[in-house]
Design an enzyme around this catalytic site. Structure first.
Site, PDB file in Angstrom:
ATOM      1  N   TRP A 183       0.819  -1.213   0.000  1.00  0.00           N
ATOM      2  CA  TRP A 183       0.000   0.000   0.000  1.00  0.00           C
ATOM      3  C   TRP A 183       0.848   1.257   0.000  1.00  0.00           C
ATOM      4  O   TRP A 183       0.552   2.222  -0.715  1.00  0.00           O
ATOM      5  CB  TRP A 183      -0.999  -0.006   1.156  1.00  0.00           C
ATOM      6  CG  TRP A 183      -2.100  -1.008   0.932  1.00  0.00           C
ATOM      7  CD1 TRP A 183      -2.389  -2.099   1.708  1.00  0.00           C
ATOM      8  CD2 TRP A 183      -3.052  -1.032  -0.152  1.00  0.00           C
ATOM      9  NE1 TRP A 183      -3.452  -2.787   1.165  1.00  0.00           N
ATOM     10  CE2 TRP A 183      -3.876  -2.164   0.038  1.00  0.00           C
ATOM     11  CE3 TRP A 183      -3.276  -0.223  -1.256  1.00  0.00           C
ATOM     12  CZ2 TRP A 183      -4.921  -2.492  -0.845  1.00  0.00           C
ATOM     13  CZ3 TRP A 183      -4.306  -0.548  -2.139  1.00  0.00           C
ATOM     14  CH2 TRP A 183      -5.116  -1.678  -1.923  1.00  0.00           C
ATOM     15  N   LYS A 205     -12.348  -1.476   6.202  1.00  0.00           N
ATOM     16  CA  LYS A 205     -11.589  -2.401   7.045  1.00  0.00           C
ATOM     17  C   LYS A 205     -12.113  -2.315   8.476  1.00  0.00           C
ATOM     18  O   LYS A 205     -12.541  -3.300   9.049  1.00  0.00           O
ATOM     19  CB  LYS A 205     -10.101  -2.067   7.038  1.00  0.00           C
ATOM     20  CG  LYS A 205      -9.255  -2.237   5.758  1.00  0.00           C
ATOM     21  CD  LYS A 205      -9.916  -2.577   4.514  1.00  0.00           C
ATOM     22  CE  LYS A 205      -9.051  -2.863   3.302  1.00  0.00           C
ATOM     23  NZ  LYS A 205      -8.220  -1.833   2.761  1.00  0.00           N
ATOM     24  N   ASP A 232      -1.575   6.682   6.172  1.00  0.00           N
ATOM     25  CA  ASP A 232      -2.665   5.839   5.680  1.00  0.00           C
ATOM     26  C   ASP A 232      -2.992   4.857   6.809  1.00  0.00           C
ATOM     27  O   ASP A 232      -2.219   3.945   7.092  1.00  0.00           O
ATOM     28  CB  ASP A 232      -2.202   5.102   4.418  1.00  0.00           C
ATOM     29  CG  ASP A 232      -3.260   4.120   3.900  1.00  0.00           C
ATOM     30  OD1 ASP A 232      -4.343   4.000   4.507  1.00  0.00           O
ATOM     31  OD2 ASP A 232      -2.983   3.462   2.866  1.00  0.00           O
TER      32      ASP A 232
HETATM   33  C1  LIG Z   1      -7.556  -1.353   1.502  1.00  0.00           C
HETATM   34  C2  LIG Z   1      -6.460  -0.387   1.630  1.00  0.00           C
HETATM   35  C3  LIG Z   1      -6.267   0.655   0.694  1.00  0.00           C
HETATM   36  C4  LIG Z   1      -7.107   0.816  -0.548  1.00  0.00           C
HETATM   37  O1  LIG Z   1      -8.400   1.119  -0.296  1.00  0.00           O
HETATM   38  P1  LIG Z   1      -9.433   1.346  -1.502  1.00  0.00           P
HETATM   39  O2  LIG Z   1     -10.676   1.704  -0.784  1.00  0.00           O
HETATM   40  O3  LIG Z   1      -9.547   0.059  -2.259  1.00  0.00           O
HETATM   41  O4  LIG Z   1      -8.910   2.458  -2.334  1.00  0.00           O
HETATM   42  C5  LIG Z   1      -5.244   1.549   0.931  1.00  0.00           C
HETATM   43  N1  LIG Z   1      -4.441   1.440   2.002  1.00  0.00           N
HETATM   44  C6  LIG Z   1      -4.592   0.447   2.908  1.00  0.00           C
HETATM   45  C7  LIG Z   1      -3.666   0.385   4.076  1.00  0.00           C
HETATM   46  C8  LIG Z   1      -5.611  -0.488   2.750  1.00  0.00           C
HETATM   47  O5  LIG Z   1      -5.748  -1.472   3.652  1.00  0.00           O
END
Ligand SMILES: *Cc1c(COP(=O)(O)O)cnc(C)c1O
Length: 360
Positions: free
Chosen positions: A102, A196, A172
């Site tokens: 990511w 998540k 993030d």
């Molecule tokens: C799932 C995830 C993303 C991407 O999320 P989307 O909603 O598919 O754009 C980005 N960063 C992390 C850490 C994630 O777990």
């Protein structure tokens, strides 16, 4: 009712209480004779729910007043691109720490539009460890420093924010937000896709220090501009109303659970139980460097890998689902977000011990 024990990495399990609440008010929300999905985002009832969600999130995370909270769209991935567009000018570089899929993706997206400097990259450890802090090539002039607090795919979590001096820290937190208390003051910006640890997909939460919002360069169309969204209370256009409402129910649920300190206790206990079962099994393995083992996503492998399909089949039969590891990693991965109960983890650990005994 037959609910499975769902270890999906995302979209992921949601608290049963909250699902049932949403179900009970689905066709007639607040006596309006309509669902929350069927009314204007500018209606009194929706505005009230939206404001309550923000107030509850602020209380849970103790977000200071000089931070804005935005409820936007596009998934975390869209913000991989919008962050450089909003927080840096065309002649400014930003620092990125690459610790897995990511953060790498975030750095690549940003690199399309701005100058990106990768301060360190964990490739040499196959992203199973974080490069030593003393070897990071930090730039004190960077517009911001970006990192991923929890790499969802490999299960590598930085349990404390890195110290990068005066450069604003951008995190993030898609797969770890609300799993424990964080000191928001240490960050310039925190962002997280909802699917998540918050609610349904379709909404992204951004917590941004207000002075950073002012950086959005002129010439950026308002719809891509964080400051324009902030000025309109995240209602520059129609927000994902159902996801926002649902996130609000989850925030209220978290408060009823005792808040983030209580969630941290529970999450740490769940994770330790699972890692202990892996380490002491002599059968399963988790390859992540111990200080960085994630509380949220726990990958593990079976010896040789030949029994993966059998493990998944038997797990499924025992009501344990979505344990297959990410296609880029293989093996298994158990995601144990806030909504995964301790009993769910105990059921997994018991199943793993039994499987190892029969096949080890
Ligand atoms: C799932 C995830 C993303 C991407 O999320 P989307 O909603 O598919 O754009 C980005 N960063 C992390 C850490 C994630 O777990």
């Amino acid at each position: 009712m037959a609910r499975v024990i769902n270890f999906s990495a995302g979209p992921a399990v949601l608290p049963l209480d909250v699902l049932q609440q949403a179900q009970s008010e689905l066709v007639d929300w607040q006596g309006l004779g309509m669902s929350v999905m069927e009314i204007s985002h500018r209606s009194k009832a929706f505005i009230k729910a939206a404001e309550q969600a923000e107030a509850d999130l602020r209380e849970l995370m103790q977000i200071p007043d000089d931070y804005s909270v935005l409820f936007l769209q596009g998934g975390a991935t869209t913000h991989f691109a919008l962050i450089p567009m909003n927080l840096s000018s065309p002649d400014q570089a930003s620092d990125y720490l690459v610790t897995g899929s990511w953060s790498k993706k975030a750095s690549k997206e940003a690199g399309v539009i701005r100058k990106v400097s990768v301060v360190a990259d964990g490739a040499s450890s196959n992203y199973m460890d974080v490069p030593e802090r003393k070897n990071w090539k930090l730039n004190s002039e960077a517009a911001y420093f970006h990192y991923c607090a929890n790499e969802t795919i490999s299960g590598l979590e930085m349990h404390a924010p890195p110290d990068v001096g005066a450069v604003p820290l951008v995190a993030d937190m898609s797969s770890t937000i609300l799993s424990r208390p964080v000191d928001v003051r240490k960050f310039g910006m925190i962002y997280a896709g909802a699917q998540k640890n918050i609610g349904p997909s379709g909404i992204v939460i951004l917590i941004v220090r207000k002075d950073l919002l002012e950086r959005s360069p002129a010439g950026l169309p308002p719809i891509l501009k964080y400051s324009a969204h902030a000025a309109e209370g995240s209602m520059l256009n129609t927000p994902p109303t159902f996801a926002w409402y649902f996130a609000g129910l989850v925030f209220a649920w978290l408060k009823r659970q005792g808040g983030l300190a209580r969630m941290a206790e529970l999450n740490q206990r769940k994770a330790e139980r699972l890692y202990r079962a892996i380490d002491e099994s002599g059968y399963y393995k988790n390859p992540v460097a111990k200080p960085y083992r994630s509380w949220m996503n726990v990958p593990f492998t079976l010896p040789g890998g030949g029994l993966d399909a059998e493990f998944l089949k038997q797990a499924e039969r025992a009501g344990l689902t979505n344990l297959k590891g990410h296609r880029s990693v293989g093996g298994m991965r158990a995601s144990i977000y806030n909504a995964m109960t301790e009993d769910g983890v105990i059921a997994l650990v018991d199943f793993m011990a039994d499987f190892a005994k029969r096949h080890g």
